[in-house]
Design an enzyme around this catalytic site. Structure first.
Site, PDB file in Angstrom:
ATOM      1  N   ASP A 131     -19.559   1.600  15.832  1.00 31.22           N
ATOM      2  CA  ASP A 131     -18.079   1.310  15.049  1.00 31.22           C
ATOM      3  C   ASP A 131     -17.456  -0.213  15.500  1.00 31.22           C
ATOM      4  O   ASP A 131     -16.587  -0.735  15.079  1.00 31.22           O
ATOM      5  CB  ASP A 131     -17.721   2.212  16.690  1.00 31.22           C
ATOM      6  CG  ASP A 131     -15.741   2.073  16.183  1.00 31.22           C
ATOM      7  OD1 ASP A 131     -15.306   2.872  15.151  1.00 31.22           O
ATOM      8  OD2 ASP A 131     -15.370   1.531  17.352  1.00 31.22           O
ATOM      9  N   HIS A 132     -18.252  -0.575  17.057  1.00 28.02           N
ATOM     10  CA  HIS A 132     -17.891  -1.779  17.481  1.00 28.02           C
ATOM     11  C   HIS A 132     -18.750  -3.651  16.365  1.00 28.02           C
ATOM     12  O   HIS A 132     -18.199  -4.722  16.444  1.00 28.02           O
ATOM     13  CB  HIS A 132     -17.588  -1.894  18.564  1.00 28.02           C
ATOM     14  CG  HIS A 132     -17.276  -1.749  19.446  1.00 28.02           C
ATOM     15  ND1 HIS A 132     -17.461  -1.651  21.045  1.00 28.02           N
ATOM     16  CD2 HIS A 132     -16.476  -0.271  19.280  1.00 28.02           C
ATOM     17  CE1 HIS A 132     -16.143  -0.844  21.832  1.00 28.02           C
ATOM     18  NE2 HIS A 132     -15.879  -0.054  20.739  1.00 28.02           N
ATOM     19  N   ASP A 133     -19.107  -2.606  15.575  1.00 27.87           N
ATOM     20  CA  ASP A 133     -19.764  -3.876  14.509  1.00 27.87           C
ATOM     21  C   ASP A 133     -18.714  -3.894  13.244  1.00 27.87           C
ATOM     22  O   ASP A 133     -18.986  -4.361  12.790  1.00 27.87           O
ATOM     23  CB  ASP A 133     -21.492  -3.039  14.271  1.00 27.87           C
ATOM     24  CG  ASP A 133     -22.015  -4.387  13.516  1.00 27.87           C
ATOM     25  OD1 ASP A 133     -21.398  -4.743  12.605  1.00 27.87           O
ATOM     26  OD2 ASP A 133     -22.836  -4.302  13.709  1.00 27.87           O
TER      27      ASP A 133
ATOM     28  N   THR B 232     -15.676  -9.222   9.853  1.00 29.18           N
ATOM     29  CA  THR B 232     -16.703  -8.256   9.331  1.00 29.18           C
ATOM     30  C   THR B 232     -16.577  -6.547   8.911  1.00 29.18           C
ATOM     31  O   THR B 232     -17.001  -5.773   9.701  1.00 29.18           O
ATOM     32  CB  THR B 232     -17.718  -8.738   9.042  1.00 29.18           C
ATOM     33  OG1 THR B 232     -18.626  -8.148   9.604  1.00 29.18           O
ATOM     34  CG2 THR B 232     -17.876 -10.654   9.320  1.00 29.18           C
TER      35      THR B 232
ATOM     36  N   PHE C  54     -19.795  -5.587   7.630  1.00 32.16           N
ATOM     37  CA  PHE C  54     -20.636  -5.501   7.253  1.00 32.16           C
ATOM     38  C   PHE C  54     -21.454  -4.336   8.594  1.00 32.16           C
ATOM     39  O   PHE C  54     -20.849  -5.053   9.646  1.00 32.16           O
ATOM     40  CB  PHE C  54     -21.084  -6.189   6.233  1.00 32.16           C
ATOM     41  CG  PHE C  54     -20.200  -6.753   5.256  1.00 32.16           C
ATOM     42  CD1 PHE C  54     -20.588  -6.622   3.782  1.00 32.16           C
ATOM     43  CD2 PHE C  54     -19.767  -7.949   5.012  1.00 32.16           C
ATOM     44  CE1 PHE C  54     -19.614  -6.757   2.715  1.00 32.16           C
ATOM     45  CE2 PHE C  54     -18.754  -8.513   4.119  1.00 32.16           C
ATOM     46  CZ  PHE C  54     -19.232  -7.693   2.767  1.00 32.16           C
TER      47      PHE C  54
ATOM     48  N   ASP D 117     -23.765  -5.358   9.966  1.00 31.90           N
ATOM     49  CA  ASP D 117     -24.190  -7.156  10.441  1.00 31.90           C
ATOM     50  C   ASP D 117     -24.484  -7.403  11.728  1.00 31.90           C
ATOM     51  O   ASP D 117     -25.144  -8.163  11.740  1.00 31.90           O
ATOM     52  CB  ASP D 117     -23.174  -8.212   8.872  1.00 31.90           C
ATOM     53  CG  ASP D 117     -22.097  -8.324  10.264  1.00 31.90           C
ATOM     54  OD1 ASP D 117     -21.459  -7.883  10.946  1.00 31.90           O
ATOM     55  OD2 ASP D 117     -21.141  -8.952   9.963  1.00 31.90           O
TER      56      ASP D 117
ATOM     57  N   SER E 196     -22.003  -8.515  14.254  1.00 34.08           N
ATOM     58  CA  SER E 196     -21.512  -8.839  14.236  1.00 34.08           C
ATOM     59  C   SER E 196     -20.693  -8.859  16.067  1.00 34.08           C
ATOM     60  O   SER E 196     -20.477  -9.593  16.018  1.00 34.08           O
ATOM     61  CB  SER E 196     -20.249  -8.947  13.669  1.00 34.08           C
ATOM     62  OG  SER E 196     -19.801  -7.581  13.420  1.00 34.08           O
TER      63      SER E 196
END
Length: 712
Positions: free
Chosen positions: A225-227, A301, A303, A305, A307
C-alpha cells in the site's frame, strides 16, 4: 453616389471592429479579474501553508505532541506534492471567489475561462516533470515516461483515477454529511464514529487470530500500500484561530471536517466533542474540464516499483543515496548499527516526534523513501530489510562488474528490488488474499499494453484499507529459538507508533522479524472487525490517555473523497445490489449485521464503501469478500498490464535473469540481511517453530551471474 453604395459595407465593418474591440475589452477585463482573484487566493493559501509548517515545528518542539500533531507529521505534504496541493487549493479558492463575483455583478461567469484560470494558478495540463529518454532501461523516480503515448500516466502528484464519478453533496467538493439535515437518497448519514462503535468495534480479543496467515501477511499488505498511494492532508485556513476552531472547538469549515462523537460516547469524556479531521489534498482539474469535482492527489507513482525504498520525489531520492561512494549504495545510519548491520539513517530535520515517545532514549525518526516509515515499528523493520538488500545487491553487482559506475549499480539494484516486490506480491501474496477469485480478476500475464491505465483508483485507497482489520492488538519479539525475547516480549500495538527506540536501543530488528514470521495476523471477522488498539488508541502519545479511531477516520475519508455508496460499487463489479433487509442478509450471510447497517444507513445504497466492503464474508480460500476481490483484483491487473517496466515484459530482463528472479523469496531476504538462521519456506502462511522452519541453507539464493557484463 459611389460612396453611398459602399456605406452599408463600411458600417458593417465598423460594427465588426467595435464588436471586436468590445470583446477584447471584455476579455482583458475578465483576464484582469482572474489575475487579481488568483493573486488574492495565493496570498491566503500561501499563508495557510506557512502557518501550518510553523505550527507543526512548534508542536514537535513542545515534547508533548497530541495525536493530531503526530498524524499531521505523517500527512504533511512536502516538495512537489506540496506545490501540487497548494495549486489545487488556490484553484478551488479562486473559482469560488470568481463565482461569487459573477453572481453579485450579473456578468458572464468568468469561470468558463478555465484555461486562463489554470495558467494563472500555475496548473496547466499535466506534463512530465522530467525529459523522457525512450531508450532508458530504467524507470524515472517520478513515474513519468512509463507510457510513451501519455508520459504522465501513473506518475506521482497526479489525481487518483475515478472508476465511477465522484459524488459530493454540492456536486463539486462538499462531502455528504457536511450540511446538517441534508439527506442522501432520502436518509441522513450516520456519524462516522457511530458506525465505528456499532459495526467495527468489539471488546473480547479471544479467538481473533488467523490460524492460516502469519503476521507478515498483514505487514506485506501495508508495504505494498505504501508503494502505491499516499494522499497528504490539505492545509487549513490562514490563521492560528482557524486551526484552533477545528482542532479544539470542532467547528466545521474550509477543509476541516471534524468527526463528531455521538451522545454517550466514552471518548467524549476525555476528548471533548470530536476528533479533528482535515480533508485530503487535491489537485487542479485538467483539460478538457469535463468535471470540476474535487480530485484527491496521489503523491506516489502508481507503479509497483519499490518507491517506498527510493521515493517518488527526486530531491529525496538523491538525499537517500550515498553519493560519496562509487558503489551505488543507499545512505545508512552513521550513529548506530544493529550488531554491525545498518539501520536507516535518521531524519535530520528537527524536532522529531519519535524522540518524544521515550524522552530518555531520544531516538529520532528514520529517513526512508516513504515519509510514513517510522509510523510503526514493524513498518520501520520492513524498510530496514529493504535498505540492507539494496546495498547487498549493489555490492554483489560491483563484484561481478568492476567497471560499472555508481549510477549503473544503483539503477540495476533498484530494478532488481522493484522486481522482487512485484514477484512476492503476485506470486505469494495476492493468491492467498483473493483465493478462488484470483484467476477471475488477475488472469495470466499477456504482456504490456499502453492502452491499459495503470493509475491508482480513488476507490482502491479504501479497498486496500481492509488490512486494518488484520492487525492484532499486540506484537511479539522472539529469540533465536522463537521463544519470548527479553523482559517485554509482548508489546501493545499502541505503544509502537513512532517507536524507533525499541528497535535501536532494545534488541534490533531480529526479534521483530521473528515475530513477523512466527506469529499470526488477526482474522477479518464480521463480529470482530478492528482491534481497540486502532479503534481507540491510534497515535496515542505515551503521556495521554486517548488516541484516534482509525475506523471512523476511514469512514469519514470515504465521504471526504466523494466516494459513491456500496451498491454503486456492487453494480460496477456486476454483483447484486441488495435493497431490503432480506437481500442484504443474503449478501452478508448475517441478519444481525444487515439489521445494524440498515438501522444506521436506512438504505444499502448509502453504506460507505469501506464499511460495506469489509462487512462481506470472505471468498473461498481468500481473506476478502467478493466486492473487495473485484476492486483489488482489477487494480492489480491494471498496475501489472499498464507497466512498461513490469519484470515479465519482454526486454526488461533477459530470460536468464528472469529465471534467477523467480527464485527470490521473503525468507531469503531475511537470511541475507539479518542474523536469523531459521526461516519458514512459506512465510505468509501461519508457521509453527520448529516444524515449519528450515535452515537458511535450504532456501534458494538469487543467482546474480546473469547480470555479469559480457565485457567483464
Amino acid at each position: 453616389m459611389r460612396v453611398l453604395l459602399h456605406l452599408p459595407a463600411l458600417l458593417a465593418s465598423l460594427i465588426l471592429l467595435q464588436a471586436a474591440a468590445s470583446t477584447t475589452r471584455a476579455q482583458t477585463t475578465r483576464t484582469s479579474a482572474i489575475s487579481d482573484t488568483v493573486s488574492q487566493a495565493k496570498v491566503q493559501v500561501n499563508k495557510a501553508f506557512l502557518d501550518s509548517r510553523t505550527r507543526l515545528k512548534t508542536a514537535m518542539s513542545s515534547e508533548t505532541p497530541t495525536s493530531r500533531q503526530l498524524s499531521e507529521y505523517l500527512k504533511h505534504a512536502k516538495g512537489r506534492t506540496r506545490t501540487a496541493i497548494r495549486n489545487g487549493q488556490v484553484w478551488e479558492e479562486s473559482l469560488k471567489r470568481l463565482r461569487q463575483k459573477a453572481s453579485l455583478t450579473n456578468v458572464t461567469d468568468p469561470s468558463l475561462d478555465l484555461t486562463s484560470l489554470s495558467l494563472e494558478v500555475g496548473c496547466g495540463a499535466p506534463a512530465p516533470v522530467v525529459r523522457c529518454d525512450p531508450c532508458s532501461p530504467y524507470r524515472t523516480i517520478t513515474g513519468d515516461c512509463n507510457n510513451r503515448r501519455k508520459p504522465a500516466l501513473g506518475a506521482a502528484n497526479r489525481a487518483l483515477a475515478r472508476w465511477l464519478p465522484a459524488e459530493y453533496e454540492d456536486g463539486l467538493s462538499l462531502p455528504f454529511g457536511w450540511t446538517p439535515g441534508k439527506t442522501r437518497n432520502g436518509f441522513p448519514l450516520p456519524l462516522a464514529r457511530e458506525v465505528s462503535n456499532k459495526i467495527v468495534g468489539y471488546l473480547n480479543e479471544e479467538g481473533v487470530l488467523d490460524q492460516n496467515r502469519s503476521l507478515l501477511f498483514m505487514q506485506w499488505g501495508q508495504i505494498v500500500d505504501h508503494d502505491l498511494d499516499f494522499a497528504p492532508d490539505t492545509e487549513l485556513g490562514s490563521s492560528e484561530y482557524s486551526k484552533a476552531q477545528c482542532d479544539e472547538y470542532c467547528i466545521q469549515g474550509d477543509n476541516c471536517f471534524p468527526i463528531m462523537f455521538p451522545p454517550n460516547d466514552p471518548k467524549a469524556g476525555t476528548q471533548g466533542k470530536c476528533m479533528p479531521f482535515f480533508r485530503a489534498g487535491f489537485v487542479c482539474p485538467t483539460p478538457p474540464y469535463k468535471s470540476l469535482a474535487r480530485e484527491q492527489i496521489n503523491a506516489l507513482t502508481s507503479f509497483l516499483d519499490a518507491s517506498f525504498v527510493y521515493s517518488s520525489e527526486p530531491s529525496l531520492a538523491s538525499r537517500l543515496r550515498n553519493l560519496s561512494s562509487p558503489l551505488g549504495l543507499m545512505a545508512v545510519n552513521q550513529e548506530v548499527s544493529d550488531h554491525g548491520l545498518p539501520y536507516l539513517p535518521y531524519d535530520s530535520k528537527k524536532p522529531s516526534p519519535c524522540e518524544f515517545i521515550n524522552t530518555t532514549a531520544r531516538v529520532p525518526c528514520f529517513l526512508a523513501g516513504d515519509s510514513r516509515a517510522s509510523e510503526h515499528i514493524l513498518l520501520a523493520t520492513s524498510h530496514t530489510l529493504f535498505l540492507r538488500e539494496h546495498n547487498r545487491l549493489a555490492r554483489e553487482l560491483k563484484r561481478l562488474n568492476p567497471q560499472w559506475d555508481g549510477e549503473k549499480l544503483y539503477q540495476e539494484a533498484r530494478k532488481i528490488l522493484g522486481a522482487f516486490v512485484q514477484i512476492i506480491t503476485f506470486r505469494d501474496y495476492l493468491p492467498i488474499l483473493l483465493g478462488d477469485h484470483m484467476q477471475k480478476w488477475i488472469p495470466p500475464y499477456q504482456g504490456y499494453s499502453e492502452s491499459v491505465d495503470p493509475r491508482i483508483s480513488n476507490v482502491f485507497t479504501f479497498a486496500f484499507r481492509f488490512g486494518h482489520l488484520e492487525v492484532p492488538s499486540s506484537m511479539f519479539r522472539l529469540d533465536e529459538n522463537y521463544q519470548p525475547w527479553g523482559p517485554e516480549p509482548e508489546l501493545p500495538l499502541h505503544t509502537l507508533f513512532f517507536n524507533t527506540w525499541r528497535m535501536v536501543k532494545d534488541g534490533g530488528i531480529d526479534p521483530l522479524v521473528r515475530g513477523l514470521l512466527a506469529k499470526k495476523s488477526k482474522l477479518m471477522k464480521q463480529n470482530k472487525m478492528m482491534t481497540g488498539e486502532l479503534r481507540n488508541k491510534l497515535f496515542q502519545p505515551t503521556h495521554r490517555i486517548h488516541g484516534f479511531d482509525l475506523a471512523a477516520i476511514n469512514t469519514q475519508r470515504c465521504r471526504d473523497h466523494g466516494q459513491p455508496g456500496y451498491n454503486s460499487w456492487r453494480a460496477f463489479c456486476d454483483l447484486s445490489q441488495p435493497q431490503t433487509l432480506e437481500e442484504l442478509n443474503t449478501v452478508l450471510k448475517s441478519k444481525m449485521l444487515a439489521k445494524k447497517l440498515l438501522g444506521l444507513y436506512g438504505t444499502p445504497d448509502n453504506i460507505d464503501i469501506w464499511i460495506g466492503a469489509i462487512a462481506e464474508p470472505l471468498v473461498e480460500r481468500g481473506r476478502v469478500g467478493p466486492l473487495l476481490a473485484c476492486l483489488l483484483g482489477k487494480q492489480f491487473q491494471q498496475i501489472r498490464d499498464g507497466d512498461r517496466f513490469w519484470w515479465e515484459n519482454p526486454g526488461v530482463f533477459t530470460n536468464e535473469q528472469k529465471d534467477s528472479l523467480q527464485k527470490m523469496s521473503f525468507s531469503r531476504l531475511v537470511c541475507d540481511n539479518t542474523r536469523i538462521t531459521k526461516v519458514p519456506r512459506d512465510p505468509f502462511w501461519a508457521n509453527s517453530y520448529p516444524y515449519d522452519f528450515v535452515d537458511c541453507s535450504a532456501i534458494d539464493k538469487l543467482d546474480l551471474s546473469p547480470w555479469a557484463s559480457v565485457k567483464n
